[in-house]
Design an enzyme around this catalytic site. Structure first.
Site, PDB file in Angstrom:
ATOM      1  N   ARG A   3       1.038  -1.359   0.131  1.00 47.62           N
ATOM      2  CA  ARG A   3       0.118   0.033  -0.204  1.00 47.62           C
ATOM      3  C   ARG A   3       0.484   0.939   0.054  1.00 47.62           C
ATOM      4  O   ARG A   3       2.134   1.245   0.342  1.00 47.62           O
ATOM      5  CB  ARG A   3      -0.909  -0.027   1.046  1.00 47.62           C
ATOM      6  CG  ARG A   3      -0.273  -0.239   2.543  1.00 47.62           C
ATOM      7  CD  ARG A   3      -1.011  -0.448   3.324  1.00 47.62           C
ATOM      8  NE  ARG A   3      -0.789  -1.686   4.420  1.00 47.62           N
ATOM      9  CZ  ARG A   3      -0.926  -3.073   4.573  1.00 47.62           C
ATOM     10  NH1 ARG A   3      -1.658  -3.881   3.877  1.00 47.62           N
ATOM     11  NH2 ARG A   3      -0.484  -3.727   5.606  1.00 47.62           N
ATOM     12  N   LEU A 424      -5.580  -2.515   9.673  1.00 45.90           N
ATOM     13  CA  LEU A 424      -6.426  -1.410   9.411  1.00 45.90           C
ATOM     14  C   LEU A 424      -5.779  -0.264   9.489  1.00 45.90           C
ATOM     15  O   LEU A 424      -5.360   0.321   9.975  1.00 45.90           O
ATOM     16  CB  LEU A 424      -7.573  -1.235  10.297  1.00 45.90           C
ATOM     17  CG  LEU A 424      -8.635  -2.019  11.057  1.00 45.90           C
ATOM     18  CD1 LEU A 424      -9.062  -1.961  11.861  1.00 45.90           C
ATOM     19  CD2 LEU A 424      -9.552  -2.352   9.635  1.00 45.90           C
ATOM     20  N   GLU A 425      -5.615   0.190   8.250  1.00 42.87           N
ATOM     21  CA  GLU A 425      -4.606   1.147   7.554  1.00 42.87           C
ATOM     22  C   GLU A 425      -5.168   2.253   7.367  1.00 42.87           C
ATOM     23  O   GLU A 425      -4.649   3.903   7.048  1.00 42.87           O
ATOM     24  CB  GLU A 425      -3.563   0.672   6.154  1.00 42.87           C
ATOM     25  CG  GLU A 425      -3.387   0.070   6.014  1.00 42.87           C
ATOM     26  CD  GLU A 425      -2.719  -0.913   5.224  1.00 42.87           C
ATOM     27  OE1 GLU A 425      -2.112   0.205   4.152  1.00 42.87           O
ATOM     28  OE2 GLU A 425      -2.315  -2.068   4.731  1.00 42.87           O
ATOM     29  N   ASN A 426      -6.912   2.652   7.985  1.00 39.64           N
ATOM     30  CA  ASN A 426      -7.501   3.765   6.845  1.00 39.64           C
ATOM     31  C   ASN A 426      -8.009   4.374   8.756  1.00 39.64           C
ATOM     32  O   ASN A 426      -9.421   5.030   9.352  1.00 39.64           O
ATOM     33  CB  ASN A 426      -8.242   3.392   6.692  1.00 39.64           C
ATOM     34  CG  ASN A 426      -7.849   3.478   4.617  1.00 39.64           C
ATOM     35  OD1 ASN A 426      -7.228   4.602   3.970  1.00 39.64           O
ATOM     36  ND2 ASN A 426      -8.139   2.449   4.598  1.00 39.64           N
TER      37      ASN A 426
END
Length: 599
Positions: A3, A424-426
């Site tokens: 990402r 969880l990257e958001n």
């Protein structure tokens, strides 16, 4: 995984001077007669910070006349066990909740909104010319505790917020004609909810009496029973007036139970722990019991959900993005934990599901489940990763936390997954993700495998949501494999700036986690398996191995050398097993043996 880093807005800070101005939640307190205080003593008492915890005393031997009554906690429903009885909160801002609690079964949660600071109040009788010790336990966002209408000097105290329970305390003295005062607690404009528990207004009874329940006695007879590599059974003698018990591991609260026994899980193999227990009821929490020690047994592979002392983690792609397409049976035997990527969101907030992508070549779901069972038979763990670059799963409420835990457990039962990976990257809400993982742990038991894969920015400070969550669930956490890629330069634990792609970047950033509260067994190094596995940050397997040697043995370091070694370091992780296979499994063939040969 794989990402691009997202920019994050800064957080504005409010000045302490501005926050010191209190909008009041009202708790009026009335008191019994006590010896009159001098003006000097009243002034000193108004600012005193040393406050006794909320517990009735047998008497003031040596400090009061023989006929003087014992001091009591004159606050009613001080632990919110009767919900908001005796309390009033502005704009319906307060409610009694069952988690988090400091003592007993309930606590106050109050949420500021608009121009309302979520003040909560109670009226109690006080005695003129008497000194009272005011305290409460708080958690969450900005929280204030204070008193006014004393007839002398009104006082208050506050905290800018804390992830764990913190005691606020002060003292006040009533005037010659004062028979009631206002004791208040409130939050701050525009801030999130705060929690309050075990309020104490400790001093002479002013005629209003006190709660009929007294704090229970300290539990006796604490003993350790059955011990495994990751859990310890505890039992103790019941306390007749207790409604529950709090279990502590090495001084940290790890469980609340109703009966006189508990199983503490999520422990590290071959490690000695110290345990204590306290008794709680509506009046508050007793002192901790005498400590008992227990040492966990040696861990090792063998069945699903059991992770070896040093482990290699790899993410398996449930999609085709140009890397080698694999079935789970094709994943290199070097990997001890295989994270299936990724779970999918549903229309219900927090709920997850799993959809096997036809592109990976399974003829049926049953075939996929059979591969998971085969990995278990080989002593491997297979977990479900939640999130990824495009993940839209959000856990930000009690309902979504429960939905997450229930759906994750259902998938574990259906497919045979040993646990979950949080990727969880958001954004991540530490409060509700902690609740979700606690609920999942309660369902899955001691064999739950729980991993995390935060980005480097998420683990720069213990105040970050990811780091807070990791610390909150430390007792059930398997490993945090931070992504040391797609990052750019970051601070190391020595305050210096390091660029990705070097051994110093790996060791100096790992040091933040190792010295920030995680156990070495809960720290792993996450890197791409090949240059195609990430946009930036690839390092050769030899660099990863040097970093592992540096952290565990003190050899192979670059310019940064940690002040001590961490032989229990869990190991390493890569994105992904598919990109590793594309490069002929060069990464796992080089790093796997190094990990498995760590001390």
């Amino acid at each position: 995984m794989d990402r691009v880093r997202q920019g994050r807005p800064g957080v504005r800070r409010r000045s302490g001077a501005a926050l010191a101005v209190g909008a009041a939640a009202v708790l009026a307190v009335t008191a019994l007669a006590a010896p009159a205080q001098s003006a000097d003593a009243q002034g000193a008492g108004a600012q005193a910070a040393a406050v006794q915890a909320a517990s009735p005393r047998a008497g003031n031997a040596g400090a009061a006349d023989a006929g003087a009554a014992a001091d009591v906690n004159v606050a009613k429903n001080a632990g919110f066990e009767s919900d908001l009885s005796n309390w009033t909160c502005t704009a319906n801002s307060g409610t009694a909740v069952t988690s988090p609690v400091h003592g007993g079964a309930k606590a106050l949660k109050a949420t500021p909104s608009g121009q309302d600071t979520a003040e909560c109040a109670q009226t109690v009788a006080v005695k003129p010319n008497a000194t009272y010790k005011l305290s409460s336990w708080v958690q969450g966002s900005y929280a204030y505790l204070g008193v006014r209408g004393t007839g002398t000097t009104d006082v208050s105290t506050w905290t800018p917020g804390t992830a764990a329970w913190q005691q606020l305390s002060t003292s006040f003295t009533t005037g010659a004609n004062t028979t009631s005062v206002t004791v208040y607690t409130h939050g701050w404009y525009g801030q999130s909810a705060y929690f309050v528990d075990d309020v104490s207004v400790f001093g002479p009874d002013g005629g209003g009496g006190t709660d009929p329940v007294e704090i229970p006695a300290v539990p006796a007879g604490l003993a350790a029973g059955a011990v495994t590599s990751t859990s310890v059974d505890l039992s103790w003698t019941p306390v007749s007036t207790a409604t529950g018990y709090t279990v502590y591991r090495d001084g940290i609260k790890v469980a609340s139970v109703a009966g006189a026994s508990a199983t503490v899980t999520g422990l590290t193999p071959e490690t000695t722990y110290s345990f204590q227990v306290s008794a709680v009821n509506a009046a508050g929490e007793s002192a901790k019991s005498a400590a008992v020690s227990a040492r966990t047994t040696k861990g090792g592979g063998g069945d699903g959900g059991t992770v070896p002392r040093h482990a290699l983690t790899g993410y398996w792609q449930n999609f085709n993005n140009g890397a080698t397409v694999q079935k789970l049976r094709d994943v290199s035997a070097q990997y001890d934990i295989i994270a299936v990527s990724f779970a999918d969101a549903t229309s219900t907030p927090g709920q997850i599901t799993f959809n096997l992508d036809p592109a990976v070549g399974y003829a049926s779901t049953a075939d996929f489940k059979a591969d998971i069972a085969a990995k278990h038979a080989a002593g491997k763990s297979v977990i479900l990763s939640v999130g990824g670059e495009k993940g839209t799963i959000s856990v930000n409420s009690d309902a979504s936390a429960t939905a997450f835990a229930n759906s994750a457990w259902a998938l574990m039962q259906e497919y045979g997954f040993d646990g979950v990976d949080i990727d969880l990257e958001n954004g991540l809400n530490a409060t509700y993700m902690t609740k979700a993982l606690r609920q999942l742990s309660a369902k899955a038991g001691s064999k739950l495998v729980l991993t995390m894969a935060p980005q480097t920015i998420d683990m720069q400070s213990t105040s970050g949501g990811y780091f807070q969550t990791a610390l909150n669930v430390k007792d059930i956490l398997t490993v945090v494999n931070m992504q040391y890629y797609n990052s750019g330069s970051m601070l190391g634990c020595d305050g210096k700036v390091y660029s990705q792609g070097s051994v110093d970047f790996l060791t100096a950033l790992a040091c933040i986690q190792l010295e920030g509260g995680l156990d070495p067994s809960q720290v792993g190094i996450g890197v791409p398996a090949s240059t195609r596995g990430a946009g930036s940050g690839y390092v050769a397997p030899s660099v990863v191995n040097n970093a592992l040697d540096c952290l565990t043995r003190g050899t192979g370091c670059g310019s940064f050398k940690p002040s001590k070694t961490y032989p229990a370091l869990r190991g390493a992780m890569t994105w992904s097993t598919n990109w590793d296979a594309t490069a002929g499994n060069a990464w796992s063939n080089a790093v796997g043996p190094k990990v498995h040969g760590l001390p």
